[in-house]
Design an enzyme around this catalytic site. Structure first.
Site, short mmCIF file in Angstrom:
data_model
loop_
_atom_site.label_atom_id
_atom_site.label_comp_id
_atom_site.label_asym_id
_atom_site.label_seq_id
_atom_site.Cartn_x
_atom_site.Cartn_y
_atom_site.Cartn_z
N HIS A 111 0.81 -1.10 -0.06
CA HIS A 111 0.38 0.37 0.17
C HIS A 111 1.02 1.14 0.02
CE1 HIS A 111 -3.59 2.46 1.17
NE2 HIS A 111 -2.30 3.32 1.62
N GLU A 112 1.66 1.47 1.24
CA GLU A 112 3.14 2.82 0.67
C GLU A 112 3.71 2.95 0.12
OE1 GLU A 112 2.11 3.83 3.52
OE2 GLU A 112 0.71 3.25 4.30
N HIS B 131 1.19 4.22 -2.84
CA HIS B 131 1.33 5.83 -2.86
C HIS B 131 2.33 6.32 -3.59
CE1 HIS B 131 -1.68 6.48 -0.58
NE2 HIS B 131 -1.86 6.10 0.37
N GLU C 145 -6.50 6.68 -2.02
CA GLU C 145 -6.00 5.72 -0.72
C GLU C 145 -6.55 3.91 -1.29
OE1 GLU C 145 -4.74 4.70 2.56
OE2 GLU C 145 -4.15 7.22 2.44
#
Length: 243
Positions: free
Chosen positions: A107-108, A111, A170
Site C-alpha cells: 500500500h505504501e 503511494h 487511498e
C-alpha cells in the site's frame, strides 16, 4: 495533476526523510527491522516487474528505496515520494505476520509509484490559488463578509475536493498494493484480515467517511474483496498462483 516535477520533489523528500531518521529512534539489527527491509525489497522487485510488463521501463530510475523501522506506539507506516519508507513498531502487532506487513508495504509503495505526494502538493497549490482569488473578489467587502466567504471556500474545497481526492488516493493505493503483494508471492486474501484487525484496533472511533482522508473500514474491506481476483490474475502473469 503534476504542477511540481519529481526532480524538485525527490531531493526535498530525501532530505526530510534523513532529518526524520536523525530525530527519531531507528530500530536496527532486530528480526523485525530485517523483515521490514526484506519485505520491502520483495515489493520493490514486484513493482519493477509489474511496471516493466506494462511498458513503464525505467519508471523507477530516480527512486532511492529505503526501509526503516522506527520506535513509536503510533499504528502507522508511510512512504515519502521517491521510495523512502517508515514502519512504526506500533503497527507490527496489527500486521501480525509477513503477509500483513506486505499488505502495508504494498500500500505504501503504491503511494510512491502513483506519485500521490506530488499530486497532493499540486492540489494544495491550486487550493491556495483559489483562496487568493476569493480574497481578491471580496476585497471591497466588509471584513465579516470576507471571513464568511473564505470559510465557505475552505469548507467547500476540503469536503468537496481535497478529502475525496485523498480517499481516491487511498483506494488506488489499495488496488496497486494488492497487485504488488501478490506478485511478490503474498496471498492478497490475507489483506482482508489485516484491514479487519485495523478496524478493530480503531475501536469504532473513526470519523464519518466524508470527513476523512481515508475510506471507511467497511468500504475499504468491501472494495479489497472485489479487487483480490484482479490482483491474483496479475500475479498469475508472472507465474505466481494461490490456492
Amino acid at each position: 495533476m503534476a504542477l511540481v516535477p519529481n526532480s524538485e520533489i525527490f531531493p526535498s523528500s530525501f532530505q526530510q526523510y534523513n532529518t526524520f531518521l536523525n530525530e527519531n529512534k531507528v530500530v536496527k539489527g532486530t528480526k523485525d527491522a530485517q523483515r521490514v527491509e526484506s519485505i520491502g525489497m520483495k515489493i520493490k522487485v514486484a513493482a519493477e516487474k509489474w511496471l516493466n510488463s506494462n511498458g513503464n521501463v525505467g519508471y523507477l530510475k530516480d527512486y532511492k528505496w529505503e526501509y526503516n523501522l522506527v520506535e513509536s506506539k503510533e499504528v502507522n507506516a508511510w512512504c515519502m515520494p521517491g521510495g523512502k519508507i517508515v514502519f512504526y513498531t506500533g503497527i507490527l502487532p496489527i500486521c501480525k505476520d509477513d503477509a500483513g506487513m506486505a499488505t502495508v508495504m504494498g500500500h505504501e509503495v503504491a503511494h510512491a509509484l502513483a506519485n500521490h505526494g506530488q499530486q497532493r502538493m499540486s492540489a494544495g497549490m491550486l487550493q491556495q490559488l483559489g483562496a487568493v482569488g476569493v480574497g481578491v473578489a471580496t476585497g471591497n467587502k466588509s471584513e465579516e463578509t470576507q471571513q464568511i466567504a473564505m470559510t465557505a471556500y475552505g469548507a467547500t474545497t476540503q469536503l468537496g475536493g481535497m478529502l475525496p481526492f485523498s480517499r481516491a488516493h487511498e483506494s488506488e493505493a489499495d488496488m496497486i498494493g494488492l497487485t504488488l503483494m501478490a506478485i511478490a508471492g503474498y496471498n492478497p486474501d490475507t489483506a482482508v484480515a489485516f484491514w479487519e484487525r485495523m478496524a478493530s484496533n480503531s475501536g469504532g472511533q473513526a470519523p464519518p467517511e466524508f470527513l476523512s482522508t481515508h475510506p471507511s473500514s467497511s468500504t475499504r474491506i468491501a472494495e479489497i474483496k472485489k479487487l483480490i481476483p484482479q490482483a491474483k490474475a496479475e500475479a498469475a502473469k508472472f507465474g505466481v498462483k494461490f490456492k
